[in-house]
Design an enzyme around this catalytic site. Structure first.
Site, short mmCIF file in Angstrom:
data_model
loop_
_atom_site.label_atom_id
_atom_site.label_comp_id
_atom_site.label_asym_id
_atom_site.label_seq_id
_atom_site.Cartn_x
_atom_site.Cartn_y
_atom_site.Cartn_z
N TRP A 65 0.82 -1.22 0.00
CA TRP A 65 0.00 0.00 0.00
C TRP A 65 0.85 1.26 0.00
CZ3 TRP A 65 -4.75 1.29 -1.04
CH2 TRP A 65 -5.22 2.54 -0.61
N GLU A 66 1.99 1.19 0.69
CA GLU A 66 2.85 2.37 0.83
C GLU A 66 3.76 2.58 -0.38
OE1 GLU A 66 2.28 0.31 3.50
OE2 GLU A 66 1.09 1.78 4.62
N THR A 94 -4.80 -12.25 1.85
CA THR A 94 -4.98 -10.80 1.91
C THR A 94 -6.45 -10.42 1.75
OG1 THR A 94 -2.80 -10.53 0.93
CG2 THR A 94 -4.22 -8.61 0.89
N HIS A 96 -9.47 -8.14 0.99
CA HIS A 96 -9.60 -7.04 0.02
C HIS A 96 -8.46 -7.04 -1.01
CE1 HIS A 96 -12.41 -5.85 3.05
NE2 HIS A 96 -11.47 -5.52 3.90
N PHE A 121 7.35 -1.99 -12.39
CA PHE A 121 6.33 -2.64 -11.55
C PHE A 121 6.80 -4.05 -11.15
CE2 PHE A 121 2.35 -5.01 -10.98
CZ PHE A 121 1.68 -4.17 -10.11
N ARG A 135 8.00 -17.45 -8.02
CA ARG A 135 8.26 -16.35 -8.98
C ARG A 135 9.44 -15.49 -8.58
NH1 ARG A 135 2.09 -14.61 -10.58
NH2 ARG A 135 1.53 -16.74 -11.09
N1 RBF Z 1 0.90 -5.60 2.36
C1 RBF Z 1 1.51 -6.31 1.39
O1 RBF Z 1 2.54 -5.87 0.86
N2 RBF Z 1 1.01 -7.51 0.98
C2 RBF Z 1 -0.13 -8.05 1.50
O2 RBF Z 1 -0.50 -9.15 1.09
C3 RBF Z 1 -0.81 -7.31 2.50
N3 RBF Z 1 -1.96 -7.78 3.03
C4 RBF Z 1 -2.64 -7.01 3.93
C5 RBF Z 1 -3.88 -7.45 4.44
C6 RBF Z 1 -4.59 -6.66 5.31
C7 RBF Z 1 -5.93 -7.14 5.82
C8 RBF Z 1 -4.04 -5.42 5.75
C9 RBF Z 1 -4.81 -4.55 6.72
C10 RBF Z 1 -2.82 -5.01 5.28
C11 RBF Z 1 -2.09 -5.79 4.38
N4 RBF Z 1 -0.87 -5.36 3.89
C12 RBF Z 1 -0.25 -6.07 2.91
C13 RBF Z 1 -0.20 -4.17 4.43
C14 RBF Z 1 -0.54 -2.89 3.66
O3 RBF Z 1 0.15 -2.88 2.44
C15 RBF Z 1 -0.12 -1.66 4.51
O4 RBF Z 1 1.26 -1.73 4.78
C16 RBF Z 1 -0.88 -1.52 5.81
O5 RBF Z 1 -2.27 -1.60 5.59
C17 RBF Z 1 -0.55 -0.20 6.54
O6 RBF Z 1 -0.92 0.91 5.75
#
Ligand code: RBF
Length: 164
Positions: A65-66, A94, A96, A121, A135
């Site tokens: 997300w970041e 994960t 959502h 990407f 992968r």
């Molecule tokens: N970050 C990832 O890089 N890969 C993931 O599979 C992933 N799954 C997440 C699942 C949930 C339910 C949440 C809340 C966060 C997840 N995150 C994942 C972390 C996300 O990218 C981010 O760092 C956090 O939500 C904090 O903003």
């Protein structure tokens, strides 16, 4: 080539040069068992193709997300030829997944289009952890190498276009 006929890796390998180029790599810590091998293989491929190790700036963020946020910050500085984003989203683990994966992809695309700096990407989206590990593995999918080769090609293309 284990990645099959669709991959550009075999065509580019050894034919693109990173000499004089500068790269920023942003790697998500989440699913680090996947993103760390990706990161290692990106850096190895860039340096094997002539990039000075000191010209590869590595940053980490908590999760995928970041990635757009950090990549946007770096791309705006215009200090790098290409910004490379590395992350891993696993559907089975994960919540959502589709929403997050879509937003990360859209965000990284927007960073590139809005700043004019190419963003490579390297975000794996898989059904299972096993697929993601495969992968990232240099002996199997080697996606780190693939994304580094794409970054090298884009650095060359933009270098040519920017110098008129
Ligand atoms: N970050 C990832 O890089 N890969 C993931 O599979 C992933 N799954 C997440 C699942 C949930 C339910 C949440 C809340 C966060 C997840 N995150 C994942 C972390 C996300 O990218 C981010 O760092 C956090 O939500 C904090 O903003």
């Amino acid at each position: 080539m284990s990645t099959g006929d669709r991959s550009y890796a075999a065509e580019l390998s050894g034919r693109v040069s990173g000499a004089g180029r500068r790269f920023a790599v942003v790697a998500a810590r989440f699913n680090g068992n996947v993103t760390e091998p990706l990161l290692q293989n990106v850096v190895a491929c860039l340096t094997e193709h002539g990039t000075d190790a000191k010209a590869v700036e590595v940053h980490r963020v908590p999760g995928a997300w970041e990635l757009p946020q950090a990549c946007a910050r770096l791309a705006r500085d215009k200090r790098h030829d290409v910004v490379i984003a590395l992350g891993c989203l696993i559907r089975g683990e994960t919540a959502h997944f589709d929403v997050i994966a879509h937003e990360v992809a859209r965000g990284l695309g927007a960073v590139s289009l809005e700043t004019g700096v190419p963003v490579a990407f390297g975000v794996l989206t898989t059904e299972t952890e096993r697929q993601a590990v495969e992968r990232a593995d240099p002996k199997r999918g080697n996606k780190g190498r693939e994304v580094a080769l794409a970054a090298l090609e884009m650095a060359e293309l933009f270098g040519r276009l920017n110098s008129g």
